[in-house]
Design an enzyme around this catalytic site. Structure first.
Site, PDB file in Angstrom:
ATOM      1  N   VAL A   1      26.272  21.881  85.301  1.00 50.37           N
ATOM      2  CA  VAL A   1      26.135  23.320  84.991  1.00 50.37           C
ATOM      3  C   VAL A   1      27.124  23.661  83.878  1.00 50.37           C
ATOM      4  O   VAL A   1      28.334  23.565  84.057  1.00 50.37           O
ATOM      5  CB  VAL A   1      26.436  24.178  86.243  1.00 50.37           C
ATOM      6  CG1 VAL A   1      26.414  25.653  85.894  1.00 50.37           C
ATOM      7  CG2 VAL A   1      25.457  23.855  87.358  1.00 50.37           C
TER       8      VAL A   1
ATOM      9  N   SER B   1      24.717  17.364  95.363  1.00 51.58           N
ATOM     10  CA  SER B   1      25.745  16.891  94.426  1.00 51.58           C
ATOM     11  C   SER B   1      25.677  15.385  94.304  1.00 51.58           C
ATOM     12  O   SER B   1      25.446  14.681  95.293  1.00 51.58           O
ATOM     13  CB  SER B   1      27.140  17.292  94.951  1.00 51.58           C
ATOM     14  OG  SER B   1      28.162  16.724  94.146  1.00 51.58           O
TER      15      SER B   1
ATOM     16  N   HIS C   1      28.399  14.101  92.744  1.00 51.70           N
ATOM     17  CA  HIS C   1      29.816  13.981  92.392  1.00 51.70           C
ATOM     18  C   HIS C   1      29.988  14.042  90.860  1.00 51.70           C
ATOM     19  O   HIS C   1      30.847  13.391  90.284  1.00 51.70           O
ATOM     20  CB  HIS C   1      30.385  12.661  92.937  1.00 51.70           C
ATOM     21  CG  HIS C   1      31.788  12.763  93.461  1.00 51.70           C
ATOM     22  ND1 HIS C   1      32.108  12.703  94.789  1.00 51.70           N
ATOM     23  CD2 HIS C   1      32.974  12.937  92.822  1.00 51.70           C
ATOM     24  CE1 HIS C   1      33.419  12.804  94.952  1.00 51.70           C
ATOM     25  NE2 HIS C   1      33.972  12.967  93.763  1.00 51.70           N
TER      26      HIS C   1
ATOM     27  N   GLY D   1      32.527  21.904  88.067  1.00 48.86           N
ATOM     28  CA  GLY D   1      33.668  20.999  88.148  1.00 48.86           C
ATOM     29  C   GLY D   1      34.367  20.912  86.803  1.00 48.86           C
ATOM     30  O   GLY D   1      35.304  21.656  86.497  1.00 48.86           O
TER      31      GLY D   1
ATOM     32  N   SER E   1      40.591  20.495  96.740  1.00 45.94           N
ATOM     33  CA  SER E   1      40.400  19.085  97.065  1.00 45.94           C
ATOM     34  C   SER E   1      41.595  18.574  97.861  1.00 45.94           C
ATOM     35  O   SER E   1      42.734  18.944  97.606  1.00 45.94           O
ATOM     36  CB  SER E   1      40.267  18.273  95.771  1.00 45.94           C
ATOM     37  OG  SER E   1      40.467  16.901  96.029  1.00 45.94           O
TER      38      SER E   1
HETATM   39  C1  LIG Z   1      38.247  15.205  87.603  1.00 48.82           C
HETATM   40  C2  LIG Z   1      37.348  15.384  88.779  1.00 48.82           C
HETATM   41  C3  LIG Z   1      37.854  15.230  90.050  1.00 48.82           C
HETATM   42  C4  LIG Z   1      37.021  15.411  91.162  1.00 48.82           C
HETATM   43  N1  LIG Z   1      37.561  15.299  92.400  1.00 48.82           N
HETATM   44  C5  LIG Z   1      36.772  15.532  93.479  1.00 48.82           C
HETATM   45  C6  LIG Z   1      37.331  15.525  94.786  1.00 48.82           C
HETATM   46  O1  LIG Z   1      38.531  15.323  94.976  1.00 48.82           O
HETATM   47  N2  LIG Z   1      36.483  15.754  95.815  1.00 48.82           N
HETATM   48  C7  LIG Z   1      35.146  16.004  95.648  1.00 48.82           C
HETATM   49  O2  LIG Z   1      34.432  16.214  96.613  1.00 48.82           O
HETATM   50  N3  LIG Z   1      34.603  16.046  94.416  1.00 48.82           N
HETATM   51  C8  LIG Z   1      35.383  15.820  93.343  1.00 48.82           C
HETATM   52  N4  LIG Z   1      34.833  15.896  92.083  1.00 48.82           N
HETATM   53  C9  LIG Z   1      33.410  16.249  91.935  1.00 48.82           C
HETATM   54  C10 LIG Z   1      33.244  17.753  91.834  1.00 48.82           C
HETATM   55  O3  LIG Z   1      33.561  18.396  93.042  1.00 48.82           O
HETATM   56  C11 LIG Z   1      31.808  18.127  91.458  1.00 48.82           C
HETATM   57  O4  LIG Z   1      30.923  17.536  92.383  1.00 48.82           O
HETATM   58  C12 LIG Z   1      31.415  17.704  90.046  1.00 48.82           C
HETATM   59  O5  LIG Z   1      32.509  17.791  89.163  1.00 48.82           O
HETATM   60  C13 LIG Z   1      30.284  18.607  89.555  1.00 48.82           C
HETATM   61  O6  LIG Z   1      29.835  18.195  88.312  1.00 48.82           O
HETATM   62  P1  LIG Z   1      30.306  18.868  86.927  1.00 48.82           P
HETATM   63  O7  LIG Z   1      31.661  18.310  86.643  1.00 48.82           O
HETATM   64  O8  LIG Z   1      29.264  18.382  85.971  1.00 48.82           O
HETATM   65  O9  LIG Z   1      30.320  20.362  87.103  1.00 48.82           O
HETATM   66  C14 LIG Z   1      35.655  15.720  90.971  1.00 48.82           C
HETATM   67  C15 LIG Z   1      35.156  15.880  89.683  1.00 48.82           C
HETATM   68  C16 LIG Z   1      35.970  15.713  88.589  1.00 48.82           C
HETATM   69  C17 LIG Z   1      35.405  15.910  87.214  1.00 48.82           C
END
Ligand SMILES: Cc1cc2nc3c(=O)[nH]c(=O)nc-3n(C[C@H](O)[C@H](O)[C@H](O)COP(=O)(O)O)c2cc1C
Length: 363
Positions: free
Chosen positions: A287, A251, A253, A307, A107
């Site tokens: 997931v 996604s 997010h 994530g 990230s």
């Molecule tokens: C603590 C945290 C920080 C994240 N930071 C970013 C980021 O900087 N950029 C981004 O595209 N997605 C970010 N995400 C989203 C993740 O890339 C991802 O889409 C998401 O966590 C997937 O869902 P899951 O946590 O249920 O696996 C973040 C997620 C979390 C939990």
């Protein structure tokens, strides 16, 4: 002796035990009422697998994603602030991914530069950016990532604005979240030296969102693989592809942006139908188990990203904690594929799933 980490839920419990509450909630939480956060996980439970008998497959989890040979169809999603969770941070996560034969997406706000990651973890490396800073900043970052040897660029489209994270607000953490003493309290102070407390002002920060024209521009600027993250509608997947994306990530997010957005698994078929024959389709969100990975692949995802599962592992035990999470996914994926009667991810398709409750759902 703490109990062993056998599941993502175990790692989550461990993370909850070791992190300051504000930091745990920053990772664990979602936007607003956390409806989408919960729906992501629930969607997997609503799909059943249809195992086939009479075969004894010798399972090989290997796959390719945008030309990279991976040992399994599970990647680490980009996550900001992971340096606060454990000093091993993004480098530890990327090393764990490499040792599991997969890759991690760095990230832009992971508190680790592309140069630092490239110098300390084996590739391949992918870099994720968002629109903050405008084209000049994007161009500068793209150049740095390319010079550091990154070959994939993941462009996150689902903000700004950031989602409304009520758990964070209750802890006094206001967007844009920065590595503040409040978040870092009791852990990793050394790694966030000089960081200041976030503005107390709150409210929406008006900055521009990426458009498809920006993606087309990045296609020109960036020579490597281009991945668009945050797609939830088939027409947007088509727009991403037409602007030059090599892959899309379905996604929301992780339920941290628009609450009320659909669970990613539920829109995957629409996106695969729209672009699946021309573009690789990846998915993240909810997931938590190997069977979830298998269900996403049955519905046409080439691979998934995790994530929170890896962040919980990182919080629990640093790089070895992420290795543990990936090894759980690997071991359990082999088991699930064998139980459903498939030799490889490539064999999975929609004939191998059904609704978990077909009779009650039709009423
Ligand atoms: C603590 C945290 C920080 C994240 N930071 C970013 C980021 O900087 N950029 C981004 O595209 N997605 C970010 N995400 C989203 C993740 O890339 C991802 O889409 C998401 O966590 C997937 O869902 P899951 O946590 O249920 O696996 C973040 C997620 C979390 C939990």
């Amino acid at each position: 002796m703490p109990s062993p980490i056998l599941t993502v839920a175990d790692a989550r419990r461990r993370a909850r035990g070791v992190l300051p509450r504000a930091l745990f909630d920053y990772i664990d939480g979602g936007a607003d009422g956390e409806v989408t956060l919960a729906a992501n996980e629930r969607a997997f439970r609503e799909v059943a697998l249809r195992p086939r008998m009479g075969v004894d497959p010798d399972v090989d989890l290997g796959t390719t994603v945008l030309g990279h040979s991976l040992a399994m169809p599970v990647l680490l999603a980009p996550a900001g602030m992971v340096q606060l969770v454990h000093p091993d941070g993004a480098v530890g996560a990327a090393r764990a991914a490499a040792s599991a034969g997969t890759l991690a997406v760095l990230s832009k706000i992971a508190l680790c530069s592309p140069e630092e990651l490239a110098a300390n973890a084996p590739g391949p490396h992918w870099f994720q950016l968002n629109s903050a800073g405008g084209r000049e900043e994007v161009k500068r970052l793209i150049t740095r990532a390319r010079d550091a040897g990154f070959d994939g660029l993941v462009v996150t489209m689902d903000g700004p604005p950031p989602g409304n994270h009520e758990r964070d607000l209750r802890h006094g953490v206001v967007p844009p979240v920065k590595p503040t003493p409040a978040l870092a309290a009791r852990r990793q102070k050394a790694t966030v030296q000089g960081a200041t407390r976030v503005l107390g002002s709150g409210g929406l920060h008006r900055s521009s969102r990426f458009t498809w024209a920006d993606i087309a521009w990045m296609r020109e600027e960036w020579g490597g693989s281009l991945v668009v993250k945050g797609v939830l509608v088939g027409a947007d997947a088509v727009a991403a592809r037409d602007a030059g994306a090599d892959a899309v990530i379905v996604s929301n997010h992780g339920g941290r942006a628009l609450d009320g957005a659909p669970a990613t698994l539920t829109v995957l078929p629409e996106i695969v139908a729209a672009v699946g024959d021309t573009t690789e389709v990846l998915l993240d969100g909810g997931v938590r188990r190997a069977a979830d990975v298998v269900k996403a692949l049955c519905l046409g995802a080439r691979a998934v990203l995790i994530g929170r599962p890896f962040i919980y592992g990182l919080a629990a035990a640093g790089q070895p904690g992420v290795e543990r999470i990936l090894s759980i996914f690997h071991t359990e994926l082999v088991r699930v594929l064998r139980l459903v009667g498939c030799e490889s991810p490539a064999e999975l398709d929609t004939s191998m799933i059904q609704a978990m409750h077909p009779w009650t759902e039709s009423k």
